[in-house]
Motif scaffolding. Structure first.
Motif, PDB file in Angstrom:
ATOM      1  N   ILE A 152     -28.875 -18.230 -25.948  1.00 58.46           N
ATOM      2  CA  ILE A 152     -27.786 -18.501 -26.901  1.00 58.46           C
ATOM      3  C   ILE A 152     -27.613 -17.306 -27.844  1.00 58.46           C
ATOM      4  O   ILE A 152     -26.503 -16.819 -28.062  1.00 58.46           O
ATOM      5  CB  ILE A 152     -28.060 -19.779 -27.721  1.00 58.46           C
ATOM      6  CG1 ILE A 152     -28.112 -21.012 -26.823  1.00 58.46           C
ATOM      7  CG2 ILE A 152     -26.991 -19.952 -28.805  1.00 58.46           C
ATOM      8  CD1 ILE A 152     -28.547 -22.285 -27.551  1.00 58.46           C
ATOM      9  N   GLU A 153     -28.718 -16.839 -28.394  1.00 54.32           N
ATOM     10  CA  GLU A 153     -28.657 -15.717 -29.347  1.00 54.32           C
ATOM     11  C   GLU A 153     -28.160 -14.446 -28.673  1.00 54.32           C
ATOM     12  O   GLU A 153     -27.352 -13.700 -29.249  1.00 54.32           O
ATOM     13  CB  GLU A 153     -30.050 -15.481 -29.947  1.00 54.32           C
ATOM     14  CG  GLU A 153     -30.084 -14.333 -30.955  1.00 54.32           C
ATOM     15  CD  GLU A 153     -31.487 -14.054 -31.470  1.00 54.32           C
ATOM     16  OE1 GLU A 153     -31.707 -12.947 -32.010  1.00 54.32           O
ATOM     17  OE2 GLU A 153     -32.368 -14.929 -31.316  1.00 54.32           O
ATOM     18  N   HIS A 154     -28.617 -14.199 -27.452  1.00 55.24           N
ATOM     19  CA  HIS A 154     -28.184 -12.996 -26.742  1.00 55.24           C
ATOM     20  C   HIS A 154     -26.684 -13.064 -26.430  1.00 55.24           C
ATOM     21  O   HIS A 154     -25.981 -12.051 -26.523  1.00 55.24           O
ATOM     22  CB  HIS A 154     -28.993 -12.820 -25.458  1.00 55.24           C
ATOM     23  CG  HIS A 154     -30.448 -12.546 -25.706  1.00 55.24           C
ATOM     24  ND1 HIS A 154     -30.889 -11.511 -26.491  1.00 55.24           N
ATOM     25  CD2 HIS A 154     -31.571 -13.194 -25.278  1.00 55.24           C
ATOM     26  CE1 HIS A 154     -32.216 -11.514 -26.540  1.00 55.24           C
ATOM     27  NE2 HIS A 154     -32.651 -12.526 -25.811  1.00 55.24           N
ATOM     28  N   GLU A 160     -19.965 -11.395 -30.178  1.00 52.94           N
ATOM     29  CA  GLU A 160     -19.589 -10.768 -31.449  1.00 52.94           C
ATOM     30  C   GLU A 160     -19.275  -9.286 -31.255  1.00 52.94           C
ATOM     31  O   GLU A 160     -18.349  -8.742 -31.864  1.00 52.94           O
ATOM     32  CB  GLU A 160     -20.710 -10.949 -32.478  1.00 52.94           C
ATOM     33  CG  GLU A 160     -20.343 -10.400 -33.855  1.00 52.94           C
ATOM     34  CD  GLU A 160     -21.337 -10.799 -34.935  1.00 52.94           C
ATOM     35  OE1 GLU A 160     -21.038 -10.533 -36.125  1.00 52.94           O
ATOM     36  OE2 GLU A 160     -22.388 -11.382 -34.613  1.00 52.94           O
ATOM     37  N   THR A 161     -20.035  -8.634 -30.386  1.00 52.67           N
ATOM     38  CA  THR A 161     -19.787  -7.231 -30.078  1.00 52.67           C
ATOM     39  C   THR A 161     -18.379  -7.047 -29.505  1.00 52.67           C
ATOM     40  O   THR A 161     -17.635  -6.147 -29.912  1.00 52.67           O
ATOM     41  CB  THR A 161     -20.836  -6.707 -29.079  1.00 52.67           C
ATOM     42  OG1 THR A 161     -22.140  -6.825 -29.660  1.00 52.67           O
ATOM     43  CG2 THR A 161     -20.576  -5.245 -28.717  1.00 52.67           C
ATOM     44  N   GLN A 167     -10.938  -6.372 -31.412  1.00 53.51           N
ATOM     45  CA  GLN A 167     -10.200  -7.327 -32.236  1.00 53.51           C
ATOM     46  C   GLN A 167      -8.714  -7.006 -32.349  1.00 53.51           C
ATOM     47  O   GLN A 167      -7.898  -7.889 -32.611  1.00 53.51           O
ATOM     48  CB  GLN A 167     -10.826  -7.431 -33.625  1.00 53.51           C
ATOM     49  CG  GLN A 167     -10.861  -6.143 -34.419  1.00 53.51           C
ATOM     50  CD  GLN A 167     -11.572  -6.346 -35.749  1.00 53.51           C
ATOM     51  OE1 GLN A 167     -11.119  -7.085 -36.616  1.00 53.51           O
ATOM     52  NE2 GLN A 167     -12.726  -5.695 -35.901  1.00 53.51           N
ATOM     53  N   ASN A 168      -8.352  -5.734 -32.128  1.00 55.54           N
ATOM     54  CA  ASN A 168      -6.942  -5.357 -32.195  1.00 55.54           C
ATOM     55  C   ASN A 168      -6.321  -5.117 -30.816  1.00 55.54           C
ATOM     56  O   ASN A 168      -5.161  -4.700 -30.720  1.00 55.54           O
ATOM     57  CB  ASN A 168      -6.784  -4.101 -33.059  1.00 55.54           C
ATOM     58  CG  ASN A 168      -7.238  -4.330 -34.489  1.00 55.54           C
ATOM     59  OD1 ASN A 168      -6.912  -5.350 -35.096  1.00 55.54           O
ATOM     60  ND2 ASN A 168      -8.017  -3.400 -35.025  1.00 55.54           N
ATOM     61  N   VAL A 227     -16.863 -19.234 -30.696  1.00 50.66           N
ATOM     62  CA  VAL A 227     -15.537 -19.582 -31.222  1.00 50.66           C
ATOM     63  C   VAL A 227     -15.513 -19.388 -32.738  1.00 50.66           C
ATOM     64  O   VAL A 227     -14.567 -18.807 -33.291  1.00 50.66           O
ATOM     65  CB  VAL A 227     -15.164 -21.032 -30.853  1.00 50.66           C
ATOM     66  CG1 VAL A 227     -13.920 -21.474 -31.623  1.00 50.66           C
ATOM     67  CG2 VAL A 227     -14.921 -21.159 -29.345  1.00 50.66           C
ATOM     68  N   GLN A 228     -16.551 -19.860 -33.411  1.00 53.12           N
ATOM     69  CA  GLN A 228     -16.605 -19.727 -34.876  1.00 53.12           C
ATOM     70  C   GLN A 228     -16.671 -18.256 -35.293  1.00 53.12           C
ATOM     71  O   GLN A 228     -15.978 -17.836 -36.229  1.00 53.12           O
ATOM     72  CB  GLN A 228     -17.818 -20.484 -35.410  1.00 53.12           C
ATOM     73  CG  GLN A 228     -17.737 -21.997 -35.202  1.00 53.12           C
ATOM     74  CD  GLN A 228     -19.016 -22.693 -35.629  1.00 53.12           C
ATOM     75  OE1 GLN A 228     -19.281 -22.852 -36.828  1.00 53.12           O
ATOM     76  NE2 GLN A 228     -19.827 -23.094 -34.661  1.00 53.12           N
ATOM     77  N   ILE A 229     -17.493 -17.482 -34.598  1.00 55.27           N
ATOM     78  CA  ILE A 229     -17.611 -16.052 -34.906  1.00 55.27           C
ATOM     79  C   ILE A 229     -16.276 -15.346 -34.682  1.00 55.27           C
ATOM     80  O   ILE A 229     -15.815 -14.561 -35.511  1.00 55.27           O
ATOM     81  CB  ILE A 229     -18.709 -15.404 -34.031  1.00 55.27           C
ATOM     82  CG1 ILE A 229     -20.092 -15.906 -34.441  1.00 55.27           C
ATOM     83  CG2 ILE A 229     -18.660 -13.874 -34.124  1.00 55.27           C
ATOM     84  CD1 ILE A 229     -21.196 -15.581 -33.433  1.00 55.27           C
ATOM     85  N   GLY A 230     -15.640 -15.636 -33.545  1.00 57.65           N
ATOM     86  CA  GLY A 230     -14.369 -14.990 -33.217  1.00 57.65           C
ATOM     87  C   GLY A 230     -13.284 -15.278 -34.234  1.00 57.65           C
ATOM     88  O   GLY A 230     -12.531 -14.378 -34.629  1.00 57.65           O
TER      89      GLY A 230
END
Length: 480
Positions: A152-154, A160-161, A167-168, A227-230
């Motif tokens: 999960i953490e990996h 997130e990376t 993101q753009n 989803v939350q991070i994104g």
């Protein structure tokens, strides 16, 4: 259809997966994925899972169709067809070679920057699957894949990376491809990276349902956290789920068949969708898990994360439908992920997959009625043998017929009131089959010169369906 019912901004395009078309499996710092350890096979000979790469064994993903070195040529062809969107996946082990690194591989990140820039040049919107059957093999070796909670953490570091870097450049994301394949024995290795010590080949895996469903739970938590991070990184992101929709009918009106089909649809189709869209385990899960001796290890915060990380839209693959029956004497047929009882009202493909365009309309209505959120059909297509004629032409009229009938039924579903955003037929360019490792099971509008043994020039050639689909997109689904 004389007048197009498709929205004017409808996302027409095509779909692929990195492990099936990218190649360059060990180039520029990429590590091996689970798919890179699968030998070639056919629809009669299963693929082998090898712990190390063996000399003299053909591994189809290693070169695939070499999109890695030919992406400009391929994207130009997609643009010529008029693609509005292109569904692709990121090769996780291209970014984190073993899956466990703290820092990403810059060469891998740069490759996708280049791909997204090339897509932007032609105004093609990327639709990106974060994990599509390419778990880094290092995570299988270290944790038995998603059976290990540590993954999960990996995964969240990896997601997130990607969200931060692109993101753009990317708006539409999918967390896991066909996540519900983890509910089937078939999906243990491909979807979850689980490799039992006694498993030898892809079709005969040693199955431990309790391990599989625990691994699925870990994916639910990872998806929800992603989803939350994104959404924090870019609130305009649209992050969806992806389900292999296995449309299943009762074979007869015998109440036993009706109940069997209902249970099948709940576990195979609805279980994962309910959790990712509604944010909680469904009511029917408790009995199912108990009767299969599955006791999930659910840690503090898991259910809260799942509730907080529901998806923005729902996507799915649709190839065929099946029937189920309590009568063991009935004839069975093969299919995508799971086969079933042969439906006497349907024709079948070269691989025995039953062709059911109206089942797509039925499925769209079933899903939209259940969840009421926007949808995309992100895989649909006909795997078939294609023949190159003496003049170089490829007249795949059978593929055109298949796609035409399914697009018509999507139009009917839109008339029914379904909110449909886009359509990306599978394997818009010929690629390696995930289940069998074949090249000769072709889906594409673009032919790639390569055979099941990995031999060929890799030259690209437009099929008749290429020009047909170009016209479909240009007319927004009006000219079929």
């Amino acid at each position: 259809m004389t007048t197009s019912v498709f929205p004017k901004d409808f996302l027409w395009g095509g779909a692929t997966a990195a492990n099936q078309f990218e190649g360059a499996w060990n180039v520029d710092g990429k590590g091996p994925s689970c798919s890179d350890m699968l030998s070639g096979g056919t629809h009669t000979t299963p693929r082998r899972i090898t712990r190390t790469n063996e000399q003299g064994v053909h591994y189809p993903s290693h070169e695939a169709i070499d999109f890695y070195h030919r992406y400009k040529e391929d994207i130009k062809l997609f643009a010529e067809m008029g693609f509005k969107t292109f569904r692709l996946s990121i090769n996780w082990s291209r970014i984190f070679p073993t899956g466990m690194e703290q820092e990403p591989n810059e060469a891998g990140l740069q490759f996708y920057d280049d791909v997204f820039d090339e897509l932007k040049k032609y105004n093609i919107e990327p639709l990106v699957t974060i994990s599509h059957y390419e778990l880094p093999f290092g995570l299988t070796q270290e944790y038995n894949g998603w059976a290990g909670r540590e993954v999960i953490e990996h995964f969240t570091r990896y997601a997130e990376t990607l969200f931060t870097r692109y993101q753009n450049k990317v708006k539409y994301w999918l967390t896991f491809n066909e996540i519900n394949c983890g509910t089937a024995e078939f999906g243990a290795y491909l979807a979850l990276g689980i490799l039992h010590k006694d498993t030898k080949d892809f079709l005969h895996q040693v199955d431990e349902p309790a391990v599989r469903f625990q691994a699925l739970h870990h994916q639910f938590v990872a998806s929800a956290r992603a989803v939350q991070i994104g959404h924090k990184i870019n609130p305009d992101f649209k992050i969806g789920c992806m389900i292999a929709y296995m449309t299943t009918y009762p074979y007869t009106c015998n109440p036993e068949d009706i109940l069997l089909a209902q249970e099948y649809n709940n576990i195979r189709n609805n279980y994962c969708g309910d959790i990712q869209v509604r944010g909680e385990y469904p009511y029917y899960a408790k009995r199912f898990l108990k009767e299969h001796n599955i006791e999930l290890d659910i840690r503090d915060g898991d259910l809260e994360d799942i509730k907080a990380g529901t998806v923005d839209y729902y996507t799915f693959s649709y190839y065929m439908s099946n029937c189920v029956s309590t009568d063991p004497k009935l004839e069975n047929t093969s299919g995508n992920i799971n086969g079933g009882v042969k439906n006497p009202y349907l024709q079948a493909s070269d691989w025995g997959w039953q062709i059911d365009p109206k089942g797509l309309r039925y499925s769209l209505n079933e899903i939209y009625g259940r969840y009421g959120i926007p949808m995309m059909v992100v895989e649909n297509g006909l795997g078939a043998f294609d023949t190159v004629e003496a003049d170089g032409s490829i007249n795949d009229s059978y593929r055109i017929d298949y796609l035409k009938e399914h697009i018509e039924q999507m139009g009917e579903a839109i008339k029914d009131g379904v909110e449909l955003w886009g359509y990306t037929p599978w394997g818009c360019i010929d690629l390696v089959s995930a289940s069998t490792g074949e090249m000769e099971k072709r889906y594409g509008f673009i032919y790639v010169d390569k055979d099941n043994q990995g031999k060929g020039t890799l030259d690209r050639k437009k099929k008749a369906s290429f020009f047909w689909y170009k016209d479909v997109i240009e007319s927004n689904g009006e000219n079929l």
